[in-house]
Every structure is written in structure tokens, then in C-alpha cells.
Design an enzyme around this catalytic site. Sequence first.
Site, PDB file in Angstrom:
ATOM      1  N   CYS A  12       1.127  -1.134   0.076  1.00  0.00           N
ATOM      2  CA  CYS A  12       0.486   0.553  -0.673  1.00  0.00           C
ATOM      3  C   CYS A  12       0.343   1.225   0.106  1.00  0.00           C
ATOM      4  O   CYS A  12       2.169   1.299   0.106  1.00  0.00           O
ATOM      5  CB  CYS A  12      -1.093  -0.127   1.535  1.00  0.00           C
ATOM      6  SG  CYS A  12       0.248   0.310   3.165  1.00  0.00           S
ATOM      7  N   CYS A  96       2.636   6.123   8.882  1.00  0.00           N
ATOM      8  CA  CYS A  96       1.084   6.285   8.182  1.00  0.00           C
ATOM      9  C   CYS A  96       0.656   7.618   7.805  1.00  0.00           C
ATOM     10  O   CYS A  96      -0.233   7.066   8.565  1.00  0.00           O
ATOM     11  CB  CYS A  96       1.119   4.860   7.365  1.00  0.00           C
ATOM     12  SG  CYS A  96      -0.354   5.251   6.273  1.00  0.00           S
ATOM     13  N   GLU A 126       0.191  -0.497  16.121  1.00  0.00           N
ATOM     14  CA  GLU A 126      -0.763   0.619  15.364  1.00  0.00           C
ATOM     15  C   GLU A 126      -1.397   1.150  17.533  1.00  0.00           C
ATOM     16  O   GLU A 126      -1.221   2.344  17.562  1.00  0.00           O
ATOM     17  CB  GLU A 126      -1.441   0.617  15.009  1.00  0.00           C
ATOM     18  CG  GLU A 126      -2.505   1.613  14.464  1.00  0.00           C
ATOM     19  CD  GLU A 126      -3.215   1.549  13.114  1.00  0.00           C
ATOM     20  OE1 GLU A 126      -2.580   0.499  12.329  1.00  0.00           O
ATOM     21  OE2 GLU A 126      -4.256   1.856  13.176  1.00  0.00           O
ATOM     22  N   THR A 164      -6.631   0.662  11.952  1.00  0.00           N
ATOM     23  CA  THR A 164      -6.570   0.774  10.289  1.00  0.00           C
ATOM     24  C   THR A 164      -6.867  -0.468   9.473  1.00  0.00           C
ATOM     25  O   THR A 164      -7.115  -0.976   8.301  1.00  0.00           O
ATOM     26  CB  THR A 164      -5.646   1.933   9.393  1.00  0.00           C
ATOM     27  OG1 THR A 164      -4.280   1.476   9.646  1.00  0.00           O
ATOM     28  CG2 THR A 164      -5.475   3.153  10.060  1.00  0.00           C
ATOM     29  N   SER A 222       0.930  -9.698  10.373  1.00  0.00           N
ATOM     30  CA  SER A 222       0.368  -8.220   9.638  1.00  0.00           C
ATOM     31  C   SER A 222      -1.630  -9.220   9.958  1.00  0.00           C
ATOM     32  O   SER A 222      -1.906  -9.421   9.490  1.00  0.00           O
ATOM     33  CB  SER A 222       0.804  -8.806   8.138  1.00  0.00           C
ATOM     34  OG  SER A 222      -0.033  -7.872   7.437  1.00  0.00           O
TER      35      SER A 222
HETATM   36  S1  SF4 Z   1      -2.347   1.988   7.425  1.00  0.00           S
HETATM   37 FE1  SF4 Z   1      -1.446   0.351   6.895  1.00  0.00          FE
HETATM   38  S2  SF4 Z   1      -2.259  -0.556   5.560  1.00  0.00           S
HETATM   39 FE2  SF4 Z   1      -3.340   1.243   5.567  1.00  0.00          FE
HETATM   40  S3  SF4 Z   1      -2.533   2.285   3.721  1.00  0.00           S
HETATM   41 FE3  SF4 Z   1      -1.003   3.445   5.975  1.00  0.00          FE
HETATM   42  S4  SF4 Z   1      -0.023   1.896   6.095  1.00  0.00           S
HETATM   43 FE4  SF4 Z   1      -0.923   0.624   4.157  1.00  0.00          FE
END
Ligand code: SF4
Length: 312
Positions: A12, A96, A126, A164, A222
Site C-alpha cells: 500500500c 503512515c 498501531e 486501520t 500482519s
Molecule cells: S494504514 Fe497501514 S495498511 Fe493502510 S495505507 Fe497506511 S500503512 Fe498501509
Amino acid sequence: MKIILANPRGFCAGVNMAIDSLEHALALFGTPIYAYHEIVHNRPVVERFRKRGVVFVDSIEEVPESGTVLYSAHGVSPVIREASERRRLRAIDATCPLVTKVHTEAVRYAREGYTIVLIGHEGHDEVVGTMGEAPHHIVLVEDEEDVERLDLPADAKVAYLTQTTLSVDETQSIIAALKRRFPQVAGPAKDDICYATQNRQEAVHELVPEGDMVLVLGSQNSSNSMRLAEIARQHGKPAHLIDGVAELRDEWFAGAEVVLVTAGASAPEDVVSACVTYLRVKFGAEVESRTVREEHVSFPLPRELRALTVVR
Ligand code: SF4
């Protein structure tokens, strides 16, 4: 045998950015360089960086004073940032942006006096990072039973946020349970599940009826990869979540005419290609690529690296 290759699958935008960040940091600063937690939850990716001299740590105290540390795509809590400052580390934040958005919401709700119900998996990097933004204001729920057990009055000022990388369907059920108990609950328009998680799940939902079995490339830790295997099993199809071709077992494919192949958001495409090549050679498989949704998302490098790149 026919292989249906699900699109979208694999990396991603957040994972691409985090991996690019570590590549840039390696090129700019060399080794030793440290990553706080796995840069992304994928064993092959982590092992490749480890071989190139990246040291993965679970505690900031393991990074020598004035060293360079990268925060992973999953994000960190403020106490980690403070610990880095105290050690005068050069910190590069590869969180992210879609995780950062959830952190920002947590801070806002806490400031406005809400009790925040975070839907997520206990202990996931996270979740630890998000809860650290407002530890006295956030309670974690993992399922509908946890919602029933919440020790809050019916008229409590409550808001919800989500990890997420959850199952879209399960999360909707948990949100519905929250809304039944707290009709006034505040929250995002739908949930915080990111576009990549949603799209990969949608592709499996749509394509799995055509397959006899499902191969998911990704690591056991994951979250979004595990959800893909779960969806396949919910459709009554056997599913195997593996890191790479070395884990394939020929007996899985006995009687399988159509194999659906997908990959979690942190799994590199080369591990998918290696499995496809194996199945082509071993079983004469033909490959059909099927796109359920197009993706055109990308994120810039972290500010700290952009600034240095301009200077050079
Ligand atoms: S939240 Fe996690 S899975 Fe979603 S785009 Fe960001 S890194 Fe990728």
C-alpha cells in the site's frame, strides 16, 4: 490449474513510503541505523533490511545516544518521541499518514472531554501508539462483548476510533453495538479502516467464490494479511497465509482447479511472483489477473528526509 491474481494486492502507499524512507535513510546516513519496531509487519522485508545493517529495536534505550532511528509505518506514542529527544536521536517518522490521522482525532476527542472507544487488537503496534496519545481517555474494545462490558453510563460523552487494518464487516458489527448502547456516540463518517485494507478485502470477497482455495502472501503478525485469510475461510474456502514460496506444500493443491492468490499490504510482489512461478512449473498453472479496484495513492517521504534531500 488456474491462478486468479487479485488486484489490488500487496504494498500500500504507507508501506511503500516507510520502505522508501528506510532506503533513503540508509543511503544518507549509512549504518548503524535503527528502526523502532518492524518497519512493516513482513518477515522477508525485515530480514532483507537486517542483512543490510538495520537494527530493529523494541525499546528506544537500545539506540545509542545521537543515533538515527526510524519510526515504523504503525506509528509511535508521544512517550517514544520524548525518549528519543532525551537521547538526542535523529528521529525519522515513517508513520503512515492514515495512522497519524487517527492519532490526531484521538488528541482532539480527548481535548474535548470524550471517552474514546478504540476498536482494535490489544498489543498491536498501531494500537499501542494510538492509545499513547491519550492514555487516560481511551478504552480498547476488540469485539461486541467488550462493548457490552464497557463501564460507562448510557449518556456518556463517547467517541470511537478504529485501527486501520481491521475486518470491515466485524468492525461494522462492533460500531453497530456501540451505537445501540450509545446512540449519541461520535466518530468518523464510517470507520478509520484504510483504503488499502478495504480494497484488498473487497477483492477477496468478490473473487473467492471462483476459487477452490486461497493463498495469502503475508506474515502471521500482519493484521491486514490475517484478515484476508479469515475472509476466505468465512466463505468456506481453505486459505493459507505464508511468507514465501519455501512454505508452500504441494498437498494443499490436491484437487484445486482454481487458486486465488492475494497479498497483504506489507508483502512484497517478488514473494507473490515466486509462488506463481512455482505453481506454473509444478502444476502447469495459467494466470489470470483480475482487477476489482484501481489504486492511485502515494505518500511523500517524511519531512525530515525531504528537508535533507533538498539540501543535497
Ligand atoms: S494504514 Fe497501514 S495498511 Fe493502510 S495505507 Fe497506511 S500503512 Fe498501509
